[in-house]
Every structure is written in structure tokens, then in C-alpha cells.
Design an enzyme around this catalytic site. Structure first.
Site, PDB file in Angstrom:
ATOM      1  N   ASP A  15      71.901  -9.171  42.278  1.00 43.97           N
ATOM      2  CA  ASP A  15      70.462  -9.735  41.268  1.00 43.97           C
ATOM      3  C   ASP A  15      71.504 -10.890  40.394  1.00 43.97           C
ATOM      4  O   ASP A  15      72.632 -10.672  40.141  1.00 43.97           O
ATOM      5  CB  ASP A  15      70.129  -8.401  40.593  1.00 43.97           C
ATOM      6  CG  ASP A  15      68.995  -9.019  39.638  1.00 43.97           C
ATOM      7  OD1 ASP A  15      68.304  -9.701  40.240  1.00 43.97           O
ATOM      8  OD2 ASP A  15      68.866  -8.678  38.414  1.00 43.97           O
ATOM      9  N   SER A  16      70.653 -11.341  39.664  1.00 37.85           N
ATOM     10  CA  SER A  16      70.901 -12.465  38.712  1.00 37.85           C
ATOM     11  C   SER A  16      71.531 -11.710  37.418  1.00 37.85           C
ATOM     12  O   SER A  16      72.408 -12.319  36.751  1.00 37.85           O
ATOM     13  CB  SER A  16      69.680 -13.121  38.364  1.00 37.85           C
ATOM     14  OG  SER A  16      68.766 -12.523  37.727  1.00 37.85           O
ATOM     15  N   TYR A  47      67.878 -16.313  36.248  1.00 32.35           N
ATOM     16  CA  TYR A  47      67.421 -17.350  37.411  1.00 32.35           C
ATOM     17  C   TYR A  47      65.909 -17.995  37.517  1.00 32.35           C
ATOM     18  O   TYR A  47      65.938 -18.905  37.929  1.00 32.35           O
ATOM     19  CB  TYR A  47      67.759 -16.657  38.730  1.00 32.35           C
ATOM     20  CG  TYR A  47      69.179 -16.533  39.336  1.00 32.35           C
ATOM     21  CD1 TYR A  47      70.224 -16.971  38.190  1.00 32.35           C
ATOM     22  CD2 TYR A  47      69.464 -16.329  40.424  1.00 32.35           C
ATOM     23  CE1 TYR A  47      71.582 -16.782  38.748  1.00 32.35           C
ATOM     24  CE2 TYR A  47      70.617 -16.152  40.900  1.00 32.35           C
ATOM     25  CZ  TYR A  47      71.633 -16.365  39.931  1.00 32.35           C
ATOM     26  OH  TYR A  47      73.076 -16.169  40.649  1.00 32.35           O
ATOM     27  N   GLY A  48      64.986 -17.087  36.763  1.00 28.67           N
ATOM     28  CA  GLY A  48      63.522 -17.371  36.771  1.00 28.67           C
ATOM     29  C   GLY A  48      63.243 -18.707  36.458  1.00 28.67           C
ATOM     30  O   GLY A  48      61.921 -19.070  36.973  1.00 28.67           O
ATOM     31  N   CYS A  78      66.717  -9.361  44.008  1.00 29.63           N
ATOM     32  CA  CYS A  78      66.018 -10.256  42.996  1.00 29.63           C
ATOM     33  C   CYS A  78      64.940 -11.157  43.688  1.00 29.63           C
ATOM     34  O   CYS A  78      65.246 -11.664  44.769  1.00 29.63           O
ATOM     35  CB  CYS A  78      67.194 -11.223  42.546  1.00 29.63           C
ATOM     36  SG  CYS A  78      66.773 -12.488  41.627  1.00 29.63           S
ATOM     37  N   ASN A  79      63.670 -10.995  43.232  1.00 26.48           N
ATOM     38  CA  ASN A  79      62.645 -11.780  43.969  1.00 26.48           C
ATOM     39  C   ASN A  79      62.891 -13.275  43.907  1.00 26.48           C
ATOM     40  O   ASN A  79      62.463 -13.906  44.772  1.00 26.48           O
ATOM     41  CB  ASN A  79      61.426 -11.478  43.110  1.00 26.48           C
ATOM     42  CG  ASN A  79      60.847  -9.827  43.427  1.00 26.48           C
ATOM     43  OD1 ASN A  79      60.123  -9.833  44.245  1.00 26.48           O
ATOM     44  ND2 ASN A  79      61.345  -9.141  42.674  1.00 26.48           N
ATOM     45  N   THR A  80      63.524 -13.531  42.685  1.00 32.93           N
ATOM     46  CA  THR A  80      63.784 -15.139  42.722  1.00 32.93           C
ATOM     47  C   THR A  80      64.732 -15.608  43.526  1.00 32.93           C
ATOM     48  O   THR A  80      64.420 -16.703  44.148  1.00 32.93           O
ATOM     49  CB  THR A  80      64.140 -15.476  41.018  1.00 32.93           C
ATOM     50  OG1 THR A  80      63.274 -14.837  40.060  1.00 32.93           O
ATOM     51  CG2 THR A  80      63.943 -17.098  40.861  1.00 32.93           C
ATOM     52  N   CYS A 197      59.029  -8.687  40.295  1.00 34.94           N
ATOM     53  CA  CYS A 197      60.389  -9.098  39.516  1.00 34.94           C
ATOM     54  C   CYS A 197      61.170  -7.825  39.173  1.00 34.94           C
ATOM     55  O   CYS A 197      60.402  -6.733  38.870  1.00 34.94           O
ATOM     56  CB  CYS A 197      60.300  -9.691  38.200  1.00 34.94           C
ATOM     57  SG  CYS A 197      61.450  -9.912  37.263  1.00 34.94           S
ATOM     58  N   THR A 198      62.340  -7.514  39.466  1.00 33.80           N
ATOM     59  CA  THR A 198      62.988  -6.285  39.751  1.00 33.80           C
ATOM     60  C   THR A 198      63.261  -5.928  38.102  1.00 33.80           C
ATOM     61  O   THR A 198      63.455  -4.704  38.294  1.00 33.80           O
ATOM     62  CB  THR A 198      64.251  -6.313  40.326  1.00 33.80           C
ATOM     63  OG1 THR A 198      65.169  -7.538  39.814  1.00 33.80           O
ATOM     64  CG2 THR A 198      64.097  -6.605  41.738  1.00 33.80           C
TER      65      THR A 198
END
Ligand code: DGL
Length: 278
Positions: A15-16, A47-48, A78-80, A197-198
Site C-alpha cells: 500500500d502507499s 498516492y491519491g 491500495c485502490n489507487t 480506499c483502504t
């Protein structure tokens, strides 16, 4: 090319920053027997709000790092990163790097779940500006459920609120209420809201408080855990390459002490992270 289908090792979770810890916990509940390495690119988060190219480059660096640690399988928690980097990595980089390894994301398993939850077919998605701008949720939902209506809404304040330990503060209510109202103003018949978004599960109590009754608010951790268990049962060639020692290492691109302190907002147990450079 490191093509080696005999490589065995832990499952990599990327994840970011800290949000992927909400996914890691649930994956470990579903699949406690495996070894894991969690990597948070905290030094470069969030990152978003970053461009497609940058998210792709940073995510590829992280995936390569986890491959170098011996991970046959990496989950982009991470969704982004799933929205902006997953497809390019799967299609353009994996065949070069090692076609026997796998990188999976969180958007597809989430979308697969919603068909069972919605009655109106009107789906709301909260995400980072990057995830929303990518249009990934709309595309994935349209592929599986062409009749559904998808409405996305970016919540740029939510990740900073959470990362600064303000998720349960009274100040957070203002931003949660505002974004819930804005999403529902776009489509009042939404009956299922995905927390895309996590980080957002940390705000779930507040989100539920402002969402009208009858609307399902869906965090991703549990469903990603179940989906991974299902994937491994269908892919014994991958499952047998994953080591089973129930361990978990935590890596961060930031200062390790800072990670350990902030990770406690996301996890119910203390961690001892190692600092790395990508
Ligand atoms: N956890 C990331 C996601 O799921 C967002 C955090 C960030 O903006 O870096 O999209």
C-alpha cells in the site's frame, strides 16, 4: 527476467501507506497459515493525488522490491495503485519480470461482491481523487453488471484525517457528513456504498452515522481475504509456492519508529517495522 516457478516465499501486501493494514488484517484472518511481508511506501504517500505515471512507477518499484524478497504473489492493497498501475504491471511488466508470479488488486474482488448486495443497482463509491479520476470502478462494474448505475465521489480530506489520527475526532464529522451528502445528492437511490480506499474503514462508524438506513456500507478487507482464499484454492500452482510460517514482516520507506507508532491506529497489535529504500 527472473523466471523461476520454483521460487517460494511470503505473500507481499503493498500500500502507499497504512491503509493496506486494514486489508492485511482481514487477509490474515482468512489465511492465517501463510507468511506475509507488508510494504508501505509511507515516505511517498499519499498516492491519491498523484498522476497516473507516478503511481505506476512507484507501484512497480514496490512490486519489484517484494519480488526480490521472494514473494511469488503480491496484492496491491491500495485502490489507487490497483486503479492506476495494476493493469500495466500485469500486461506489460510481469511477462518480462517473471511470468509465473502474480500481482492482484482490490477493485475486481470488490466489484464481484456488489451484485449480491444491491437491490436498486445504484452503487456509490467513495475513493481518492486518483481512483475516482481513473474511472476504474465504473469500468469494472459496467463489465460485470451493464445495467448498474455507478456514482463515484472523491474525498480528498479523508486520508489526511486518518493518517493524522483524527478519524474519531469531532472534527472528522464535518468532512464525513459533507461527502456523504454530496454523494447522495448525485444519486439518491444508491443502496450500496463501497469504501473504495483502504484507509476508509477507519471512518466507517462515522460514515454509517450519516448514511440513511437501508444503505449498505461495504469495506473491502473481509471480501478481499475471502477472494484471495478462493483464488488460492483454484490455483494450486501458486498456493504450493507460498511459505507457511504464520509470520509477518513490516517494511516502510519512512522512519521505522514513525511507522510503528502510526500503525497502531490501524492494527490491534504492536509492530516492529524495518525501514527500506525503494
Ligand atoms: N490506501 C489508498 C487507497 O486505497 C489511498 C491512500 C493514498 O492516497 O495514498 O486508495
Amino acid at each position: 527476467m527472473t523466471n523461476s516457478n520454483t521460487t517460494t516465499g511470503p505473500i507481499g501486501i503493498f500500500d502507499s501507506g497504512y491503509g493496506g493494514l486494514t486489508i492485511l488484517s482481514e487477509i490474515r484472518k482468512s489465511l492465517p497459515e501463510y507468511d506475509y511481508i507488508y510494504l508501505g511506501d509511507n515516505a511517498r504517500a499519499p498516492y491519491g493525488t498523484r498522476s497516473f505515471d507516478i503511481v505506476y512507477r512507484f507501484t512497480l518499484e514496490a512490486v519489484n522490491y517484494l519480488f526480490d524478497q521472494g514473494c511469488p504473489l503480491v496484492i496491491l492493497a491500495c485502490n489507487t495503485a490497483s486503479a492506476k498501475a495494476l493493469r500495466s504491471i500485469q500486461q506489460n511488466n510481469l511477462p518480462e519480470i517473471d511470468p509465473t508470479r502474480r500481482v492482484l488488486g482490490v477493485i475486481r474482488p470488490t466489484v464481484e461482491t456488489i451484485g449480491k448486495l444491491t437491490h436498486t443497482g445504484k452503487i456509490g463509491i467513495f475513493g481518492t481523487p486518483g481512483t475516482v479520476k481513473s474511472g476504474s470502478y465504473e469500468m469494472e462494474i459496467a463489465k460485470l453488471y451493464p445495467d448498474f448505475t455507478t456514482v463515484t465521489h472523491a474525498c480528498p480530506m479523508w486520508v489526511p484525517l486518518i493518517e493524522n489520527g483524527e478519524a474519531t475526532s469531532p472534527g472528522a464529522d464535518y468532512f464525513v457528513k459533507q461527502e456523504v451528502e454530496r454523494l447522495l445528492a448525485k444519486e439518491p437511490d444508491i443502496d450500496t456504498i463501497i469504501l473504495g480506499c483502504t484507509h476508509y474503514p477507519l471512518l466507517i462508524d462515522k460514515i454509517k452515522a450519516y448514511v440513511p438506513e437501508g444503505i449498505t456500507v461495504l469495506p473491502q478487507g473481509e471480501l478481499v481475504g475471502k477472494s484471495l482464499a478462493d483464488y488460492l484454492s483454484r490455483h494450486p500452482e501458486m498456493e504450493t509456492r507460498l511459505t507457511k510460517g504464520s509470520s509477518c514482516r513490516f517494511l516502510t520507506t519512512e522512519n521505522a519508529d514513525k511507522f510503528n507508532e502510526s500503525a497502531s491506529i490501524f492494527l490491534s497489535h504492536p509492530v516492529t517495522a524495518e525501514s527500506i529504500t525503494l
